[in-house]
Design a protein around this motif. Structure first.
Motif, PDB file in Angstrom:
ATOM      1  N   ILE A  25      30.556  38.887  38.731  1.00  0.00           N
ATOM      2  CA  ILE A  25      30.351  40.223  38.167  1.00  0.00           C
ATOM      3  C   ILE A  25      31.562  40.632  37.345  1.00  0.00           C
ATOM      4  CG2 ILE A  25      30.071  42.662  38.771  1.00  0.00           C
ATOM      5  CD1 ILE A  25      28.417  41.722  41.176  1.00  0.00           C
ATOM      6  N   GLY A  26      32.760  40.277  37.828  1.00  0.00           N
ATOM      7  CA  GLY A  26      33.980  40.614  37.098  1.00  0.00           C
ATOM      8  C   GLY A  26      34.038  39.969  35.732  1.00  0.00           C
ATOM      9  N   VAL A  27      33.664  38.703  35.650  1.00  0.00           N
ATOM     10  CA  VAL A  27      33.649  38.007  34.357  1.00  0.00           C
ATOM     11  C   VAL A  27      32.637  38.661  33.424  1.00  0.00           C
ATOM     12  CG1 VAL A  27      33.015  35.830  33.242  1.00  0.00           C
ATOM     13  CG2 VAL A  27      34.513  35.817  35.211  1.00  0.00           C
ATOM     14  N   ALA A  28      31.499  39.036  33.956  1.00  0.00           N
ATOM     15  CA  ALA A  28      30.485  39.695  33.133  1.00  0.00           C
ATOM     16  C   ALA A  28      31.007  41.021  32.587  1.00  0.00           C
ATOM     17  CB  ALA A  28      29.213  39.918  33.943  1.00  0.00           C
ATOM     18  N   LEU A  29      31.726  41.777  33.404  1.00  0.00           N
ATOM     19  CA  LEU A  29      32.259  43.057  32.936  1.00  0.00           C
ATOM     20  C   LEU A  29      33.357  42.874  31.899  1.00  0.00           C
ATOM     21  CD1 LEU A  29      32.426  45.061  36.292  1.00  0.00           C
ATOM     22  CD2 LEU A  29      30.827  45.353  34.395  1.00  0.00           C
ATOM     23  N   VAL A  30      34.192  41.849  32.066  1.00  0.00           N
ATOM     24  CA  VAL A  30      35.255  41.589  31.097  1.00  0.00           C
ATOM     25  C   VAL A  30      34.658  41.239  29.741  1.00  0.00           C
ATOM     26  CG1 VAL A  30      37.079  39.953  30.487  1.00  0.00           C
ATOM     27  CG2 VAL A  30      37.027  40.949  32.764  1.00  0.00           C
ATOM     28  N   PHE A  31      33.686  40.352  29.718  1.00  0.00           N
ATOM     29  CA  PHE A  31      33.089  39.954  28.446  1.00  0.00           C
ATOM     30  C   PHE A  31      32.256  41.085  27.840  1.00  0.00           C
ATOM     31  CE2 PHE A  31      34.303  35.716  29.716  1.00  0.00           C
ATOM     32  CZ  PHE A  31      34.640  35.144  28.509  1.00  0.00           C
ATOM     33  N   ALA A  32      31.602  41.887  28.676  1.00  0.00           N
ATOM     34  CA  ALA A  32      30.834  43.017  28.160  1.00  0.00           C
ATOM     35  C   ALA A  32      31.754  44.042  27.501  1.00  0.00           C
ATOM     36  CB  ALA A  32      30.034  43.664  29.285  1.00  0.00           C
ATOM     37  N   ALA A  33      32.916  44.271  28.109  1.00  0.00           N
ATOM     38  CA  ALA A  33      33.868  45.216  27.516  1.00  0.00           C
ATOM     39  C   ALA A  33      34.409  44.686  26.197  1.00  0.00           C
ATOM     40  CB  ALA A  33      35.006  45.479  28.493  1.00  0.00           C
ATOM     41  N   GLY A  46      40.810  40.581  17.215  1.00  0.00           N
ATOM     42  CA  GLY A  46      41.880  39.623  17.467  1.00  0.00           C
ATOM     43  C   GLY A  46      42.825  40.110  18.552  1.00  0.00           C
ATOM     44  N   TYR A  47      43.166  41.387  18.526  1.00  0.00           N
ATOM     45  CA  TYR A  47      44.041  41.964  19.547  1.00  0.00           C
ATOM     46  C   TYR A  47      43.353  41.974  20.907  1.00  0.00           C
ATOM     47  CZ  TYR A  47      46.686  45.444  22.136  1.00  0.00           C
ATOM     48  OH  TYR A  47      47.393  46.101  23.114  1.00  0.00           O
ATOM     49  N   ASN A  48      42.086  42.320  20.910  1.00  0.00           N
ATOM     50  CA  ASN A  48      41.342  42.404  22.168  1.00  0.00           C
ATOM     51  C   ASN A  48      41.072  41.027  22.767  1.00  0.00           C
ATOM     52  OD1 ASN A  48      41.264  45.170  22.057  1.00  0.00           O
ATOM     53  ND2 ASN A  48      39.281  45.227  21.040  1.00  0.00           N
ATOM     54  N   ARG A  49      41.059  39.995  21.947  1.00  0.00           N
ATOM     55  CA  ARG A  49      40.801  38.645  22.447  1.00  0.00           C
ATOM     56  C   ARG A  49      41.895  38.201  23.421  1.00  0.00           C
ATOM     57  NH1 ARG A  49      40.234  36.088  17.792  1.00  0.00           N
ATOM     58  NH2 ARG A  49      38.164  36.962  17.581  1.00  0.00           N
ATOM     59  N   TRP A  51      43.487  40.150  25.508  1.00  0.00           N
ATOM     60  CA  TRP A  51      43.183  40.788  26.786  1.00  0.00           C
ATOM     61  C   TRP A  51      41.942  40.183  27.421  1.00  0.00           C
ATOM     62  CZ3 TRP A  51      47.073  43.045  28.703  1.00  0.00           C
ATOM     63  CH2 TRP A  51      48.012  43.648  27.882  1.00  0.00           C
ATOM     64  N   LEU A  52      41.038  39.683  26.604  1.00  0.00           N
ATOM     65  CA  LEU A  52      39.845  39.009  27.127  1.00  0.00           C
ATOM     66  C   LEU A  52      40.246  37.770  27.909  1.00  0.00           C
ATOM     67  CD1 LEU A  52      36.683  38.393  27.078  1.00  0.00           C
ATOM     68  CD2 LEU A  52      37.238  37.007  25.090  1.00  0.00           C
ATOM     69  N   VAL A  53      41.107  36.942  27.331  1.00  0.00           N
ATOM     70  CA  VAL A  53      41.515  35.703  27.983  1.00  0.00           C
ATOM     71  C   VAL A  53      42.320  36.008  29.246  1.00  0.00           C
ATOM     72  CG1 VAL A  53      42.914  33.631  27.699  1.00  0.00           C
ATOM     73  CG2 VAL A  53      41.425  34.388  25.859  1.00  0.00           C
ATOM     74  N   LEU A  54      43.187  37.004  29.190  1.00  0.00           N
ATOM     75  CA  LEU A  54      43.982  37.378  30.353  1.00  0.00           C
ATOM     76  C   LEU A  54      43.096  37.894  31.485  1.00  0.00           C
ATOM     77  CD1 LEU A  54      46.811  37.770  31.557  1.00  0.00           C
ATOM     78  CD2 LEU A  54      46.741  40.088  30.638  1.00  0.00           C
ATOM     79  N   GLY A  55      42.155  38.757  31.158  1.00  0.00           N
ATOM     80  CA  GLY A  55      41.248  39.283  32.178  1.00  0.00           C
ATOM     81  C   GLY A  55      40.365  38.198  32.772  1.00  0.00           C
ATOM     82  N   VAL A  59      40.414  37.066  36.788  1.00  0.00           N
ATOM     83  CA  VAL A  59      39.198  37.147  37.594  1.00  0.00           C
ATOM     84  C   VAL A  59      38.804  35.770  38.118  1.00  0.00           C
ATOM     85  CG1 VAL A  59      36.734  37.684  37.500  1.00  0.00           C
ATOM     86  CG2 VAL A  59      38.367  39.236  36.485  1.00  0.00           C
ATOM     87  N   GLU A  60      38.950  34.747  37.290  1.00  0.00           N
ATOM     88  CA  GLU A  60      38.608  33.397  37.736  1.00  0.00           C
ATOM     89  C   GLU A  60      39.575  32.886  38.794  1.00  0.00           C
ATOM     90  OE1 GLU A  60      36.161  31.060  37.353  1.00  0.00           O
ATOM     91  OE2 GLU A  60      35.105  32.801  36.593  1.00  0.00           O
ATOM     92  N   ALA A  61      40.802  33.392  38.798  1.00  0.00           N
ATOM     93  CA  ALA A  61      41.754  33.002  39.843  1.00  0.00           C
ATOM     94  C   ALA A  61      41.236  33.428  41.218  1.00  0.00           C
ATOM     95  CB  ALA A  61      43.113  33.624  39.565  1.00  0.00           C
ATOM     96  N   LEU A  62      40.557  34.553  41.279  1.00  0.00           N
ATOM     97  CA  LEU A  62      39.985  34.997  42.554  1.00  0.00           C
ATOM     98  C   LEU A  62      38.931  34.010  43.052  1.00  0.00           C
ATOM     99  CD1 LEU A  62      39.562  38.803  41.868  1.00  0.00           C
ATOM    100  CD2 LEU A  62      41.313  37.686  43.242  1.00  0.00           C
TER     101      LEU A  62
END
Length: 73
Positions: A25-33, A46-49, A51-55, A59-62
């Motif tokens: 669900i977290g990955v879905a919310l990150v990509f949706a945002a 480009g700037y938001n990308r 934060w996309l990779v960081l988020g 989330v995948e670390a969890l």
């Protein structure tokens, strides 16, 4: 004659399956945002990308921690 069914395996796999729901669900919310922010202001994609990779990584670390703990016990 009595027949009993034996449940073999580890309950940890069930726990990991349930724990994988949160990161999914977290990955879905990150990509949706990201998609929503890029649709509203395409020049900031480009700037938001970054934060996309960081988020996504956080989330995948969890999910990976849950996988490791499922095998550790």
């Amino acid at each position: 004659m009595t027949v009993l069914a034996a449940i073999e395996g580890s309950v940890n796999t069930i726990g990991y399956g349930l724990a994988a729901i949160g990161p999914g669900i977290g990955v879905a919310l990150v990509f949706a945002a990201y998609i929503q922010s890029s649709a509203r202001q395409p020049e900031s994609a480009g700037y938001n990308r970054t934060w996309l990779v960081l988020g996504f990584a956080l989330v995948e670390a969890l999910a990976l921690f849950g996988l490791v703990l499922a095998f550790a016990v």
